[in-house]
Design a protein around this motif. Structure first.
Motif, PDB file in Angstrom:
ATOM      1  N   GLU A 448       0.821  -1.210   0.000  1.00 42.69           N
ATOM      2  CA  GLU A 448       0.000   0.000   0.000  1.00 42.69           C
ATOM      3  C   GLU A 448       0.855   1.260   0.000  1.00 42.69           C
ATOM      4  N   GLN A 449       1.907   1.289   0.814  1.00 40.07           N
ATOM      5  CA  GLN A 449       2.752   2.478   0.906  1.00 40.07           C
ATOM      6  C   GLN A 449       3.644   2.636  -0.323  1.00 40.07           C
ATOM      7  N   LEU A 450       4.108   1.515  -0.885  1.00 41.84           N
ATOM      8  CA  LEU A 450       4.848   1.606  -2.144  1.00 41.84           C
ATOM      9  C   LEU A 450       3.992   2.269  -3.218  1.00 41.84           C
ATOM     10  N   ALA A 451       2.739   1.833  -3.327  1.00 37.77           N
ATOM     11  CA  ALA A 451       1.843   2.391  -4.336  1.00 37.77           C
ATOM     12  C   ALA A 451       1.549   3.859  -4.047  1.00 37.77           C
ATOM     13  N   LYS A 452       1.396   4.206  -2.772  1.00 38.13           N
ATOM     14  CA  LYS A 452       1.121   5.596  -2.401  1.00 38.13           C
ATOM     15  C   LYS A 452       2.256   6.509  -2.836  1.00 38.13           C
ATOM     16  N   ARG A 453       3.501   6.111  -2.548  1.00 41.28           N
ATOM     17  CA  ARG A 453       4.657   6.959  -2.869  1.00 41.28           C
ATOM     18  C   ARG A 453       4.846   7.092  -4.376  1.00 41.28           C
ATOM     19  N   ALA A 454       4.490   6.036  -5.120  1.00 42.27           N
ATOM     20  CA  ALA A 454       4.614   6.103  -6.576  1.00 42.27           C
ATOM     21  C   ALA A 454       3.476   6.900  -7.202  1.00 42.27           C
ATOM     22  N   GLN A 455       2.268   6.715  -6.664  1.00 40.90           N
ATOM     23  CA  GLN A 455       1.085   7.321  -7.268  1.00 40.90           C
ATOM     24  C   GLN A 455       1.160   8.848  -7.287  1.00 40.90           C
ATOM     25  N   LYS A 456       1.638   9.429  -6.190  1.00 39.19           N
ATOM     26  CA  LYS A 456       1.600  10.894  -6.101  1.00 39.19           C
ATOM     27  C   LYS A 456       2.494  11.564  -7.141  1.00 39.19           C
ATOM     28  N   LEU A 457       3.527  10.867  -7.610  1.00 47.28           N
ATOM     29  CA  LEU A 457       4.375  11.406  -8.679  1.00 47.28           C
ATOM     30  C   LEU A 457       3.829  11.042 -10.052  1.00 47.28           C
ATOM     31  N   ALA A 458       3.350   9.808 -10.188  1.00 45.55           N
ATOM     32  CA  ALA A 458       2.894   9.345 -11.502  1.00 45.55           C
ATOM     33  C   ALA A 458       1.646  10.067 -11.967  1.00 45.55           C
ATOM     34  N   GLU A 459       0.773  10.454 -11.050  1.00 48.60           N
ATOM     35  CA  GLU A 459      -0.511  11.037 -11.436  1.00 48.60           C
ATOM     36  C   GLU A 459      -0.542  12.558 -11.313  1.00 48.60           C
ATOM     37  N   PHE A 460       0.536  13.165 -10.859  1.00 53.59           N
ATOM     38  CA  PHE A 460       0.553  14.618 -10.728  1.00 53.59           C
ATOM     39  C   PHE A 460       0.650  15.263 -12.108  1.00 53.59           C
ATOM     40  N   ASP A 461      -0.049  16.374 -12.287  1.00 54.75           N
ATOM     41  CA  ASP A 461      -0.002  17.107 -13.553  1.00 54.75           C
ATOM     42  C   ASP A 461       1.135  18.123 -13.496  1.00 54.75           C
ATOM     43  N   PHE A 462       2.224  17.846 -14.184  1.00 54.94           N
ATOM     44  CA  PHE A 462       3.393  18.732 -14.189  1.00 54.94           C
ATOM     45  C   PHE A 462       3.263  19.866 -15.197  1.00 54.94           C
ATOM     46  N   GLY A 463       2.195  19.881 -15.984  1.00 58.31           N
ATOM     47  CA  GLY A 463       1.993  20.959 -16.933  1.00 58.31           C
ATOM     48  C   GLY A 463       2.974  20.914 -18.092  1.00 58.31           C
ATOM     49  N   GLU A 464       3.216  22.083 -18.690  1.00 65.97           N
ATOM     50  CA  GLU A 464       4.042  22.155 -19.889  1.00 65.97           C
ATOM     51  C   GLU A 464       5.522  22.396 -19.600  1.00 65.97           C
ATOM     52  N   ALA A 465       5.886  22.576 -18.333  1.00 65.89           N
ATOM     53  CA  ALA A 465       7.276  22.900 -18.011  1.00 65.89           C
ATOM     54  C   ALA A 465       8.203  21.695 -18.059  1.00 65.89           C
ATOM     55  N   TRP A 466       7.667  20.519 -18.330  1.00 62.34           N
ATOM     56  CA  TRP A 466       8.491  19.309 -18.359  1.00 62.34           C
ATOM     57  C   TRP A 466       9.606  19.392 -19.406  1.00 62.34           C
ATOM     58  N   ALA A 467       9.407  20.212 -20.448  1.00 62.09           N
ATOM     59  CA  ALA A 467      10.407  20.341 -21.520  1.00 62.09           C
ATOM     60  C   ALA A 467      10.222  21.676 -22.216  1.00 62.09           C
ATOM     61  N   GLU A 468      11.263  22.110 -22.914  1.00 62.45           N
ATOM     62  CA  GLU A 468      11.150  23.227 -23.852  1.00 62.45           C
ATOM     63  C   GLU A 468      11.214  22.641 -25.259  1.00 62.45           C
ATOM     64  N   ILE A 469      10.187  22.931 -26.051  1.00 68.98           N
ATOM     65  CA  ILE A 469      10.094  22.386 -27.401  1.00 68.98           C
ATOM     66  C   ILE A 469      10.162  23.546 -28.388  1.00 68.98           C
ATOM     67  N   ARG A 470      11.135  23.481 -29.284  1.00 72.33           N
ATOM     68  CA  ARG A 470      11.333  24.562 -30.255  1.00 72.33           C
ATOM     69  C   ARG A 470      11.497  23.959 -31.649  1.00 72.33           C
ATOM     70  N   GLY A 471      11.137  24.762 -32.643  1.00 73.31           N
ATOM     71  CA  GLY A 471      11.306  24.327 -34.017  1.00 73.31           C
ATOM     72  C   GLY A 471      10.249  23.321 -34.435  1.00 73.31           C
TER      73      GLY A 471
END
Length: 580
Positions: A448-471
Motif C-alpha cells: 500500500e505504501q509503495l503504491a502511495k509513494r509512486a502514485q503521487k508522482l505518476a498522477e501529478f499534472d506537471f503541466g508544460e514545463a516538463w520540456a522546452e520544445i522549439r522548431g
C-alpha cells in the motif's frame, strides 16, 4: 557538408579566450569584457576553465558575445589573449584556433606554445609588461584588457564603466590604477575585428552565474535552511546563499561532511522549513542512503548536484553530464523521486524554484542536475521574472483524533503535522510503516505504501514545463541540461540555411512524461539524442522507457571538452541529416 561547416563560422558573434596562471587576473579580465559587452548592447556568456589543482595553477576565461542570443561557445575563437604561457598548452583542445584567429601576447613572456600556434593563427605582439610597469599601480591584465577591447571593437567608455562596476569594491586606488592601464592598452595601434551595435541605453541586465541562479531559485522556492559541505564546483552557490539566507531569516550551516548535511536538511524539513543542500557527484553518492530516508518518510528535500567529470574525484574543474544514472537509479529499493535539469544559466532560477516547490508539494526528494558548465559560467540576461507556481506543502494544524500521517488519499499526498502539534504525533523513520507510521513488515502495508509513494508522482499534472520544445520538422534532437545551448545554436544555423529541426530539451527527467514525449515525436522520422557523457545515459534511459525506436541515434560526448555546434551538425550529416 563543406557549405554547412562554413556557415557555422558566423560573423555576427565574437569569441575571445583569456589565459594566464593563477593570480594573473584572467577571469577578472573576462568578467569585465562580458560586462562591457552588455553595456554595448550585446548578449554574451563567459565560461571558466582551470587545471586539476582546483585552486591556483593555470586558468582561462572564454567569452562569446553577439547582438542576438548566445547559448554556448562557438566552434572556434577569434582572439586568444595570453597574459602568460604557464601551462597554457593544457587549454589547446578547449580553445580551437584557425588561420582567421589572432593571438595577442607579450613576447617578453616567451614563445607561443606550438599546440596553440600550430593551426596557423596570426600573432600580434604587445609589450603588456613594459606598458604596465610604466604606470603606478599598473597591472598587466588591465593593459591587456584595453588592447583586447580595442581589437573587439568595444568603446573605451563601455570598458571604463564595466571596470568600475567589477573592481569598484576594491577601492578608488585600485580602480584608478586599473583605469590608467586600461587606457594605455586601448591606445595601442590595433585594428578592430568586430563591430558591436551602436550603444544605446539598455533595459536592466543581470550578470549572473549558474550557481547564483540556482541559489536565487532556491530562495524564490522558499528555502530557508541550507546545510552543505564545500565541494567544487558547487561551493560558490553556498557562498552566495550564506549572507542572503540570513537577510531572509534563514541560515546556512557548513556540515562536517555530506552525510551530516543531508541528514540536517531532512531534520530541518521535518520541522517545517524548506531545506536544500548543494554538492557534486562524490557528495551525491554519500547522500543516497539519507535521501532514501526522505523518500520513505515522505519528507521534502532538494539537492542541487553541480556535476563534474567522474567517477571518483574525476576532473573537479571540468563539466560532464555523467551523474544522470545515479540521480535516476542511485537509491536502493523502489524510491520514487524527482530529477530535474536546468536548460541554461537563466533557467537555473526557474528549475530550482520548481524543484523546491515540487518537493514541498509532493513531499519527496528533488534532485537538480546542474553542472560546472552552467554553474561556473556567467551570462548577461534580462532579470528572470518571478513566477507563482501555486505549490506548497500540505500541513495539518488541527488534526482529528484519528489523524493518520500516511493515510492513502486520492492524490497520494497526505497532510503532514509539525513536531509538537497536539494529536499530530507520528513515527517517521526509515522502516516501512502502516498508515499511522508504525513500523510494519506486513505485505499489505508495504504494498500500500509503495503504491502511495509512486502514485503521487505518476498522477501529478506537471503541466508544460516538463520540456522546452522549439522548431519543427521530421528531424528531432532530444537533449537535456547544459547540452541544450549547443543544440539551440545548431538549430539556428540550420534555420539560416532553410532547414527545419525540432528540439526537445527535457527539464523534468523523472518521472519521465512519456505520453507528452510520444505526442511531441508523433511526426518525427529521425531522432538524435545529444548529451555530454560517455555511455549515452539519457539515450539508454529513453530506450528503457519505451519512447525511442530502434532507429534513434546517440551523440554522447564525454567531458572535459564542451559540445560544440559543429560536432552536432556533423552527427546530423552522418545519420543522413543533410537531406541528400
Amino acid at each position: 557538408m563543406p557549405a554547412r561547416m562554413n556557415a557555422s563560422n558566423r560573423t555576427r558573434s565574437f569569441s575571445i579566450a583569456i589565459t594566464g596562471s593563477g593570480g594573473s587576473g584572467a577571469v577578472t579580465t573576462g568578467r569585465i569584457l562580458l560586462e562591457a559587452a552588455a553595456l554595448a548592447g550585446l548578449q554574451g556568456v563567459m565560461m571558466r576553465s582551470a587545471g586539476p589543482q582546483i585552486r591556483g595553477g593555470e586558468s582561462a576565461a572564454m567569452v562569446r558575445f553577439s547582438p542576438s542570443a548566445v547559448d554556448c561557445m562557438g566552434d572556434r575563437f577569434d582572439l586568444l589573449l595570453a597574459l602568460d604561457w604557464r601551462n597554457a598548452e593544457r587549454f589547446a583542445d578547449e580553445i580551437p584556433l584557425t588561420e582567421q584567429s589572432l593571438i595577442l601576447a607579450d613576447p617578453a613572456v616567451g614563445e607561443v606554445p606550438l599546440q596553440l600556434r600550430g593551426n596557423g593563427a596570426q600573432f600580434q605582439p604587445v609589450a603588456f609588461k613594459q606598458l604596465a610597469a610604466s604606470l603606478e599601480g599598473g597591472r598587466i591584465n588591465m593593459v591587456a584588457l584595453g588592447a583586447a577591447g580595442r581589437v573587439i571593437g568595444l568603446s573605451l567608455a563601455s570598458l571604463q564603466q564595466a571596470l568600475n562596476r567589477i573592481l569598484g569594491p576594491k577601492g578608488e586606488r585600485v580602480v584608478a590604477g586599473a583605469l590608467a592601464a586600461l587606457e594605455f592598452g586601448y591606445a595601442q595601434p590595433l585594428q578592430a575585428r568586430f563591430s558591436p551595435p551602436s550603444e544605446e541605453p539598455q533595459e536592466e541586465r543581470w550578470n549572473l552565474s549558474g550557481n547564483q541562479a540556482c541559489a536565487l531559485g532556491a530562495l524564490r522556492g522558499g528555502v530557508r535552511f541550507v546545510a552543505a559541505y564545500p565541494i567544487t564546483p558547487a561551493s560558490e552557490m553556498l557562498e552566495w546563499l550564506a549572507p542572503r539566507l540570513e537577510q531572509l531569516g534563514g541560515s546556512l550551516l557548513q556540515a562536517e561532511d555530506e552525510l551530516a548535511s543531508v541528514n540536517m536538511i531532512i531534520g530541518a524539513s521535518f520541522g517545517g522549513v524548506a531545506s536544500l543542500t548543494a554538492t557534486s557527484g562524490p557528495g551525491l553518492s554519500l547522500m543516497m542512503e539519507g535521501l532514501g530516508l526522505a523518500v520513505m518518510s515522505e519528507t521534502p528535500v532538494t539537492v542541487v548536484d553541480v556535476m563534474r567529470g567522474g567517477p571518483s574525484t574525476g576532473i573537479p574543474t571540468k563539466s560532464e553530464q555523467s551523474d544522470l544514472n545515479i540521480a535516476l537509479y542511485g537509491m536502493h529499493g523502489d524510491a520514487p523521486h524527482l530529477v530535474l535539469a536546468p536548460l541554461s544559466i537563466v533557467d537555473c532560477v526557474f528549475t530550482t524554484q520548481w524543484a523546491v516547490q515540487l518537493a514541498e508539494h509532493l513531499q519527496t526528494v528533488s534532485l537538480v542536475l546542474s553542472d560546472q558548465s552552467l554553474g561556473q559560467s556567467r551570462a548577461v540576461v534580462s532579470p528572470p521574472a518571478a513566477v507563482e507556481l501555486g505549490l506548497s506543502r500540505r500541513v495539518e494544524t488541527r488534526p482529528a483524533d484519528d489523524y493518520l500521517r500516511y493515510q492513502v488519499s486520492e492524490t497520494g499526498i497526505s497532510p503532514m503535522t509539525l513536531p509538537g502539534t497536539p494529536d499530530g504525533m507520528y513515527t517517521a523513520d526509515g522502516l516501512e510503516h502502516n498508515r499511522q507510521g508504525t513500523p510494519s513488515s506486513m505485505a499489505v502495508d508495504h504494498h500500500e505504501q509503495l503504491a502511495k509513494r509512486a502514485q503521487k508522482l505518476a498522477e501529478f499534472d506537471f503541466g508544460e514545463a516538463w520540456a522546452e520544445i522549439r522548431g519543427s520538422g521530421p528531424r528531432c534532437i532530444i537533449t537535456w541540461g547544459s547540452s541544450n545551448g549547443a543544440v539551440l545554436d545548431t538549430m539556428r544555423r540550420l534555420e539560416e540555411q532553410g532547414e527545419a529541426l525540432l528540439v526537445i530539451a527535457l527539464r523534468l527527467l523523472m518521472p519521465l512524461q512519456s505520453a507528452a514525449l510520444h505526442q511531441a515525436l508523433k511526426r518525427v522520422e529521425q531522432i538524435l539524442v545529444v548529451e555530454q557523457n560517455h555511455s549515452g545515459q539519457l539515450y539508454h534511459y529513453l530506450r528503457a522507457e519505451g519512447v525511442l525506436s530502434d532507429s534513434a541515434h546517440s551523440l554522447a560526448q564525454p567531458g572535459p571538452l564542451p559540445l560544440r555546434p559543429g560536432r552536432i551538425l556533423r552527427a546530423l550529416d552522418e545519420i543522413g541529416g543533410s537531406g541528400g
